[in-house]
Design a protein around this motif. Structure first.
Motif, PDB file in Angstrom:
ATOM      1  N   ARG A  72     -51.042  -4.595  14.726  1.00  0.00           N
ATOM      2  CA  ARG A  72     -49.974  -5.564  14.502  1.00  0.00           C
ATOM      3  C   ARG A  72     -48.614  -4.879  14.427  1.00  0.00           C
ATOM      4  N   LEU A  73     -48.566  -3.721  13.755  1.00  0.00           N
ATOM      5  CA  LEU A  73     -47.306  -2.984  13.657  1.00  0.00           C
ATOM      6  C   LEU A  73     -46.870  -2.507  15.042  1.00  0.00           C
ATOM      7  N   ALA A  74     -47.794  -1.979  15.810  1.00  0.00           N
ATOM      8  CA  ALA A  74     -47.465  -1.515  17.161  1.00  0.00           C
ATOM      9  C   ALA A  74     -46.964  -2.675  18.013  1.00  0.00           C
ATOM     10  N   ASP A  75     -47.596  -3.835  17.896  1.00  0.00           N
ATOM     11  CA  ASP A  75     -47.171  -5.004  18.677  1.00  0.00           C
ATOM     12  C   ASP A  75     -45.762  -5.451  18.285  1.00  0.00           C
ATOM     13  N   ALA A  76     -45.466  -5.415  16.980  1.00  0.00           N
ATOM     14  CA  ALA A  76     -44.135  -5.823  16.523  1.00  0.00           C
ATOM     15  C   ALA A  76     -43.070  -4.870  17.055  1.00  0.00           C
ATOM     16  N   VAL A  77     -43.369  -3.583  17.030  1.00  0.00           N
ATOM     17  CA  VAL A  77     -42.416  -2.601  17.551  1.00  0.00           C
ATOM     18  C   VAL A  77     -42.236  -2.800  19.053  1.00  0.00           C
ATOM     19  N   ARG A  78     -43.336  -2.961  19.779  1.00  0.00           N
ATOM     20  CA  ARG A  78     -43.269  -3.131  21.229  1.00  0.00           C
ATOM     21  C   ARG A  78     -42.470  -4.374  21.613  1.00  0.00           C
ATOM     22  N   ALA A  79     -42.588  -5.430  20.795  1.00  0.00           N
ATOM     23  CA  ALA A  79     -41.875  -6.677  21.070  1.00  0.00           C
ATOM     24  C   ALA A  79     -40.430  -6.652  20.584  1.00  0.00           C
ATOM     25  N   GLY A  80     -40.026  -5.587  19.880  1.00  0.00           N
ATOM     26  CA  GLY A  80     -38.667  -5.508  19.363  1.00  0.00           C
ATOM     27  C   GLY A  80     -38.429  -6.377  18.147  1.00  0.00           C
ATOM     28  N   ALA A 116     -38.128  -6.353  14.603  1.00  0.00           N
ATOM     29  CA  ALA A 116     -37.965  -5.499  13.433  1.00  0.00           C
ATOM     30  C   ALA A 116     -38.338  -6.221  12.146  1.00  0.00           C
ATOM     31  N   ASP A 117     -38.021  -7.517  12.048  1.00  0.00           N
ATOM     32  CA  ASP A 117     -38.359  -8.272  10.834  1.00  0.00           C
ATOM     33  C   ASP A 117     -39.869  -8.288  10.605  1.00  0.00           C
ATOM     34  N   GLU A 118     -40.637  -8.511  11.665  1.00  0.00           N
ATOM     35  CA  GLU A 118     -42.091  -8.531  11.542  1.00  0.00           C
ATOM     36  C   GLU A 118     -42.618  -7.148  11.169  1.00  0.00           C
ATOM     37  N   ALA A 119     -42.080  -6.110  11.764  1.00  0.00           N
ATOM     38  CA  ALA A 119     -42.531  -4.758  11.457  1.00  0.00           C
ATOM     39  C   ALA A 119     -42.281  -4.417   9.994  1.00  0.00           C
ATOM     40  N   LEU A 120     -41.090  -4.740   9.506  1.00  0.00           N
ATOM     41  CA  LEU A 120     -40.771  -4.444   8.108  1.00  0.00           C
ATOM     42  C   LEU A 120     -41.606  -5.296   7.162  1.00  0.00           C
ATOM     43  N   SER A 121     -41.902  -6.532   7.554  1.00  0.00           N
ATOM     44  CA  SER A 121     -42.761  -7.388   6.738  1.00  0.00           C
ATOM     45  C   SER A 121     -44.163  -6.802   6.620  1.00  0.00           C
ATOM     46  N   ILE A 122     -44.683  -6.260   7.717  1.00  0.00           N
ATOM     47  CA  ILE A 122     -46.010  -5.639   7.695  1.00  0.00           C
ATOM     48  C   ILE A 122     -46.007  -4.424   6.766  1.00  0.00           C
TER      49      ILE A 122
END
Length: 626
Positions: free
Chosen positions: A393-401, A403-409
């Protein structure tokens, strides 16, 4: 670098302004000035600046520049000057200025045309240096020619062999995209097999080879290659490991350069080319995301029209250091071809045809857009088998750009994903110290197998070589963390000591050791040896035989491509780092199978996720005017 080294001698006018501001480097200025000198004509200063920016873009990995996005080209250095204050050319008038200039036209006195300006179907005006324009056009033409016909295929037989090589798995419902990739390879001259780490790309490649051998006989000539010796060795090991299951003949994997046969004198001169084609019936290229435009051009030129080409890679990883990102261009370009013919019959048995885009579960069915990709020879593997759901999930959030989702994870407080400032990185420090101590302990016992296993457990990854977030400083920090409270004393002043992790920087073909391989120093009776392992193969080499080597307590993210570790600690550089990008972070995160420790700030992480590498290219579009 000393600031004076960044200034070009005899630079004048706008070139000097952009050079002093750090936007251009000395090489960019000198090439632009040289081209003007060769043409012996007056050239508008805006055009000269555009040439210099094109050279800078090529050095940064682009094949060309979009004349409307000059400000997006990464600067050569940070001087503290605000680029917005510079006199940038007007993007509305610049294309016409370049087209009318002496650098983009020919004459009887000067037949050379160093610049090319093209217009794409999406309205962009792209500026090329002539060499890269010719190479890209030839790549486009060859791929178009290869797509114009299809190899003969007996559908019933192909389906039967696919069933044997890819049996149904009740634990993995939905379409089998690995099987679909093999179907594409059986019915297309060119196949692009894309997917992230752990999606089974090399597993699929081995079965593609087995399928083609079954269909065309044991006399099939297969070539395996990759851009680096290390990647080629890893490909061969991965394919060999499956030979017992699917009875593959032995095939040697080599670098693309060795496959083409480099000629004496260096440069891009090869024994195999358009007039002396490669003899292979099938060529499989692994880590194709790292293949530059120039090298891909030479490979395609050397292929016979009836040679099947299978390119494998992750289009979202870091691309080639040199200009071009051909694999990513082929995956991400617009796909509108209708899936028809034998391939459509093979795919229909595994999918729900024409499912509406956006309405279908991507793992449960094959939507219309994906069917168009397959019609163009592109298959994207989606199901991961390497790492867990949260890292995915973190990799997908980073790949999709996102940042809010990545930081939430990361804020969820899960033990396998953390973000810690460098001065408070207690979790990362504990894991790193335990890793270093486990390597030293096994190495001192002389247990090479255990030492190599410990070496593969963890890695500290950095974007830079130098500076506070660079490999050199973090290697010192890692060794310090590992020696505090250690059961045994490690004399770091010695060049060789048990437990020292090694990174090779030169290739030794005789020893089958490659630039980028990692090993570890171990005690062997009363001497020290360097242990290296690949798959089940393990060898001990006297340190004196190693041609180029450095410590691997920390390494660059670029160096880590193609590797995997149980855990990684990723040092996030400052937000203004020119290297910080979502591709860099995605590559680093996906090296881990179990845990990721991000060391840095939320601001730095957000800046990286929101910054996508600009790799301008014309391959993703159609050119409507040259």
């Amino acid at each position: 670098m000393n600031a004076g080294h960044r200034l070009a001698l005899r630079a004048e006018g706008v070139l000097a302004d952009f050079n002093r501001a750090g936007v251009l480097g000395p090489a960019d200025v000198h090439v632009a000035r040289r081209l003007v000198t060769i043409r012996r004509a007056e050239v508008d200063p805006d055009v000269v600046l555009a040439v210099a920016l094109t050279v800078r873009a090529v050095r940064a990995g682009s094949v060309c520049i979009d004349l409307a996005r000059l400000r997006d080209i990464p600067p050569d250095s940070d001087t503290g000057t605000d680029p917005a204050e510079l006199a940038w050319p007007d993007p509305l008038t610049l294309p016409d200025k370049v087209r009318a200039s002496a650098l983009a036209t020919t004459s009887a006195e000067s037949p050379l045309q160093p610049l090319r300006v093209v217009t794409t179907d999406d309205g962009a005006s792209l500026l090329y240096l002539d060499r890269y324009f010719r190479e890209e056009q030839r790549v486009r033409a060859i791929l178009t020619e290869r797509a114009a016909s299809e190899p003969a295929a007996e559908i019933a037989r192909v389906a039967a062999e696919l069933g044997a090589l890819f049996p149904s798995d009740p634990d993995s419902p939905g379409p089998d995209r690995q099987r679909m990739a093999a179907a594409v390879a059986a019915t297309r001259w060119t196949t692009v097999l894309a997917g992230g780490p752990g999606t089974g790309k090399t597993h699929t490649a081995a079965r593609i080879i087995a399928l083609l051998y079954a269909l065309h006989g044991s006399g099939l000539r297969v070539g395996l290659c990759a851009p680096t010796g290390r990647a080629a060795a890893s490909l061969q090991d991965a394919v060999t490991a499956q030979s017992a299951q699917i009875a593959l003949p032995e095939v040697e994997a080599v670098t693309i350069h060795r496959l083409l046969g480099p000629l004496p004198g260096g440069g891009n001169r090869f024994r195999h080319h358009a007039s002396n084609r490669l003899p292979h019936d099938v060529i499989i290229v692994d880590e194709a995301s790292m293949v530059s435009l120039t090298l891909m051009y030479h490979l395609l030129e050397a292929l016979r029209p009836t040679t099947r080409l299978v390119m494998i890679g992750d289009p979202d990883q870091l691309a080639s250091v040199d200009a071009g990102a051909v694999l990513a261009d082929l995956v991400h370009r617009s796909h509108t071809t209708e899936l028809a013919g034998p391939l459509a019959d093979l795919i229909t048995t595994d999918s729900t045809p024409n499912a509406p885009d956006g309405d279908a579960d991507l793992d449960a069915t094959v939507a219309a857009a994906e069917r168009s990709e397959m019609a163009d020879g592109v298959v994207r593997l989606r199901r991961r088998r390497r790492f867990g759901i949260r890292i995915g999930r973190l990799a997908d959030a980073v790949r999709a750009g996102d940042a809010d989702e990545a930081l939430s994870i990361l804020d969820a407080g899960e033990s396998d994903l953390t973000l810690e400032p460098a001065e408070e990185a207690h979790i990362a420090r504990g894991e790193v110290a335990a890793w270093v101590q486990s390597m030293v302990s096994a190495a001192e016992r002389g247990d090479a197998g255990a030492a190599l296993a410990a070496l593969g457990e963890h890695r500290v990854l950095c974007a830079h070589r130098e500076g506070p977030a660079g490999v050199r400083q973090w290697a010192q920090r890692v060794t310090a963390w590992g020696t505090v409270g250690a059961a045994t004393f490690v004399d770091l002043d010695r060049p060789w000591y048990p437990g020292r992790p090694l990174l090779l920087t030169e290739t030794d073909h005789r020893a089958r050791l490659f630039n980028g391989d990692t090993g570890i120093v171990v005690a062997d009776d009363d001497r020290l040896m360097a242990a290296f392992g690949r798959g089940s193969d393990q060898r001990l080499v006297h340190p004196g035989r190693l041609r180029g080597v450095s410590s691997a307590h920390a390494m660059t993210i670029h160096r880590s491509q193609g590797s995997q570790y149980r855990a990684v600690a990723v040092v996030i550089p400052p937000a203004d780092s020119a290297l910080l990008s979502r591709e860099l972070l995605y590559t680093a995160i996906t090296r881990a199978t179990d845990s990721v420790r991000l060391i840095g700030t939320a601001e730095g992480l957000r800046a990286g996720i929101e910054r996508k590498v600009l790799r301008a290219s014309g391959l993703r579009s159609s050119i409507i005017d040259v």
